[in-house]
Design a protein around this motif. Structure first.
Motif, mmCIF file in Angstrom:
data_model
loop_
_atom_site.group_PDB
_atom_site.id
_atom_site.type_symbol
_atom_site.label_atom_id
_atom_site.label_comp_id
_atom_site.label_asym_id
_atom_site.label_seq_id
_atom_site.Cartn_x
_atom_site.Cartn_y
_atom_site.Cartn_z
ATOM 1 N N LEU A 175 45.336 35.722 3.996
ATOM 2 C CA LEU A 175 44.272 34.940 3.350
ATOM 3 C C LEU A 175 43.433 35.788 2.389
ATOM 4 O O LEU A 175 42.328 35.402 2.033
ATOM 5 C CB LEU A 175 43.359 34.328 4.421
ATOM 6 N N ALA A 176 43.972 36.916 1.949
ATOM 7 C CA ALA A 176 43.206 37.849 1.119
ATOM 8 C C ALA A 176 42.702 37.212 -0.172
ATOM 9 O O ALA A 176 41.641 37.593 -0.682
ATOM 10 C CB ALA A 176 44.053 39.080 0.799
ATOM 11 N N ASN A 177 43.446 36.238 -0.705
ATOM 12 C CA ASN A 177 43.058 35.623 -1.985
ATOM 13 C C ASN A 177 42.408 34.254 -1.803
ATOM 14 O O ASN A 177 42.231 33.515 -2.774
ATOM 15 C CB ASN A 177 44.290 35.485 -2.886
ATOM 16 N N LEU A 178 42.055 33.913 -0.584
ATOM 17 C CA LEU A 178 41.479 32.598 -0.311
ATOM 18 C C LEU A 178 40.125 32.441 -0.997
ATOM 19 O O LEU A 178 39.266 33.318 -0.921
ATOM 20 C CB LEU A 178 41.305 32.432 1.208
ATOM 21 N N LYS A 179 39.939 31.300 -1.675
ATOM 22 C CA LYS A 179 38.682 31.041 -2.372
ATOM 23 C C LYS A 179 38.241 29.600 -2.158
ATOM 24 O O LYS A 179 38.952 28.795 -1.569
ATOM 25 C CB LYS A 179 38.833 31.328 -3.865
ATOM 26 N N ALA A 180 37.061 29.278 -2.644
ATOM 27 C CA ALA A 180 36.481 27.952 -2.450
ATOM 28 C C ALA A 180 37.417 26.859 -2.961
ATOM 29 O O ALA A 180 37.989 26.972 -4.050
ATOM 30 C CB ALA A 180 35.138 27.860 -3.174
ATOM 31 N N GLY A 181 37.593 25.815 -2.153
ATOM 32 C CA GLY A 181 38.420 24.678 -2.541
ATOM 33 C C GLY A 181 39.896 24.829 -2.247
ATOM 34 O O GLY A 181 40.670 23.884 -2.430
ATOM 35 N N ASP A 182 40.320 25.987 -1.781
ATOM 36 C CA ASP A 182 41.750 26.216 -1.512
ATOM 37 C C ASP A 182 42.236 25.412 -0.304
ATOM 38 O O ASP A 182 41.493 25.194 0.660
ATOM 39 C CB ASP A 182 42.024 27.693 -1.254
ATOM 40 N N ILE A 183 43.493 24.994 -0.391
ATOM 41 C CA ILE A 183 44.187 24.362 0.730
ATOM 42 C C ILE A 183 45.562 25.019 0.833
ATOM 43 O O ILE A 183 46.313 25.048 -0.134
ATOM 44 C CB ILE A 183 44.363 22.845 0.518
ATOM 45 N N ILE A 184 45.867 25.553 2.006
ATOM 46 C CA ILE A 184 47.175 26.166 2.239
ATOM 47 C C ILE A 184 47.978 25.226 3.122
ATOM 48 O O ILE A 184 47.559 24.888 4.236
ATOM 49 C CB ILE A 184 47.039 27.543 2.904
ATOM 50 N N HIS A 185 49.130 24.777 2.622
ATOM 51 C CA HIS A 185 49.969 23.816 3.344
ATOM 52 C C HIS A 185 51.101 24.515 4.108
ATOM 53 O O HIS A 185 51.362 25.709 3.904
ATOM 54 C CB HIS A 185 50.573 22.798 2.357
ATOM 55 N N LEU A 186 51.769 23.736 4.936
ATOM 56 C CA LEU A 186 52.929 24.256 5.678
ATOM 57 C C LEU A 186 53.950 24.889 4.737
ATOM 58 O O LEU A 186 54.524 25.936 5.038
ATOM 59 C CB LEU A 186 53.604 23.126 6.460
ATOM 60 N N SER A 187 54.180 24.231 3.606
ATOM 61 C CA SER A 187 55.191 24.708 2.659
ATOM 62 C C SER A 187 54.805 26.035 2.008
ATOM 63 O O SER A 187 55.644 26.687 1.377
ATOM 64 C CB SER A 187 55.437 23.657 1.573
ATOM 65 N N ASP A 188 53.555 26.447 2.146
ATOM 66 C CA ASP A 188 53.096 27.714 1.566
ATOM 67 C C ASP A 188 53.349 28.901 2.486
ATOM 68 O O ASP A 188 53.182 30.047 2.077
ATOM 69 C CB ASP A 188 51.600 27.639 1.245
ATOM 70 N N LEU A 189 53.725 28.640 3.726
ATOM 71 C CA LEU A 189 53.963 29.727 4.670
ATOM 72 C C LEU A 189 55.199 30.534 4.268
ATOM 73 O O LEU A 189 56.201 29.975 3.839
ATOM 74 C CB LEU A 189 54.159 29.177 6.081
ATOM 75 N N LYS A 190 55.116 31.843 4.419
ATOM 76 C CA LYS A 190 56.253 32.708 4.149
ATOM 77 C C LYS A 190 56.987 32.935 5.465
ATOM 78 O O LYS A 190 56.488 33.615 6.360
ATOM 79 C CB LYS A 190 55.778 34.035 3.550
ATOM 80 N N LEU A 191 58.163 32.337 5.560
ATOM 81 C CA LEU A 191 58.928 32.381 6.805
ATOM 82 C C LEU A 191 59.992 33.477 6.761
ATOM 83 O O LEU A 191 60.546 33.771 5.699
ATOM 84 C CB LEU A 191 59.596 31.031 7.047
ATOM 85 N N PRO A 192 60.288 34.072 7.910
ATOM 86 C CA PRO A 192 61.366 35.074 7.963
ATOM 87 C C PRO A 192 62.708 34.427 7.623
ATOM 88 O O PRO A 192 62.876 33.200 7.705
ATOM 89 C CB PRO A 192 61.338 35.544 9.420
ATOM 90 N N LYS A 193 63.663 35.238 7.240
ATOM 91 C CA LYS A 193 65.000 34.754 6.912
ATOM 92 C C LYS A 193 65.614 34.036 8.114
ATOM 93 O O LYS A 193 65.534 34.502 9.246
ATOM 94 C CB LYS A 193 65.891 35.933 6.504
ATOM 95 N N GLY A 194 66.209 32.879 7.836
ATOM 96 C CA GLY A 194 66.866 32.116 8.891
ATOM 97 C C GLY A 194 65.946 31.188 9.657
ATOM 98 O O GLY A 194 66.380 30.521 10.591
ATOM 99 N N VAL A 195 64.661 31.144 9.265
ATOM 100 C CA VAL A 195 63.670 30.324 9.977
ATOM 101 C C VAL A 195 63.155 29.232 9.044
ATOM 102 O O VAL A 195 62.859 29.490 7.868
ATOM 103 C CB VAL A 195 62.484 31.196 10.456
#
Length: 214
Positions: free
Chosen positions: A151-171
């Protein structure tokens, strides 16, 4: 590094509430192991072994090596019953896993660097963790202990969705295959809404004149 969890159990023949109570009194947790095309098996596990394992966050979301009567097998904890207020496990369900078949497991989300982010340094903002765990699908060997969300770049108004998650290979996240409406928010940043006291607002306007009161 992944934590390798191991449990040792013995089979039990007598079932029922009375037998389960006696097991708990003797320091055991009644349990059952099922799945992978084999018959369900009633087992008992030392309660202290469960307590030791549960000190690790990954205990409930990792593949465990369960040895029953000397025979090892890979399992997941699928369900458990705890005492309402005592540190006491009442019952557990273990599901056998096939190394060549995908499993679905809810894994925790670790939120990193929130306090260092622009949002974390800005007064008047509320950062909400709407999801603290995510159900993933993968082969047992690829199962992560947790998902990291920076969340280092999180700022006002941001929304992080499921699709934004960085998943390991094969997951992957099965829920994302159900449509855009299932791409829910994991983290949101909102401005705190200040409430206006109506009595103060009225006082600022001054007292109405005699003409206004008529």
């Amino acid at each position: 590094m992944a934590t390798n969890h191991k449990l040792t159990a013995t089979s039990r023949k007598i079932e029922g509430k009375g037998a389960s109570r006696r097991l708990r009194t003797a320091g055991y947790v009644p349990a059952i192991v099922y799945g992978a095309g084999a018959e369900p098996q009633a087992i008992q596990v030392l309660h202290n072994d469960i307590l030791l394992g549960s000190r690790f966050e990954s205990f409930y979301s990792s593949v465990i090596e369960l040895t029953v009567d000397g025979k090892a097998q890979k399992v997941l904890i699928k369900d458990w019953q705890k005492h309402p207020f005592k540190q006491l496990m009442l019952h557990m369900d273990f599901q056998r896993v096939n190394e060549n078949e995908a499993v679905r497991v809810a894994v925790p989300v670790h939120f990193l660097n929130q306090e260092k982010s622009p949002a974390g340094k800005t007064a008047g903002l509320v950062i909400s963790h709407n999801l603290t765990e995510v159900t993933v699908s993968c082969l047992p060997k690829d199962l992560p202990e947790f998902i990291e969300l920076d969340l280092a770049n999180l700022k006002a108004g941001d929304i992080i969705h499921l699709s934004d998650l960085k998943l390991p290979k094969g997951v992957d996240v099965p829920e994302l295959g159900l449509g855009k409406e299932h791409d829910v928010a994991v983290v949101t940043v909102a401005q705190i809404q200040e409430e206006v006291d109506p009595t103060v607002e009225g006082a600022e306007g001054g007292e109405a004149s005699d003409e206004e009161k008529k």
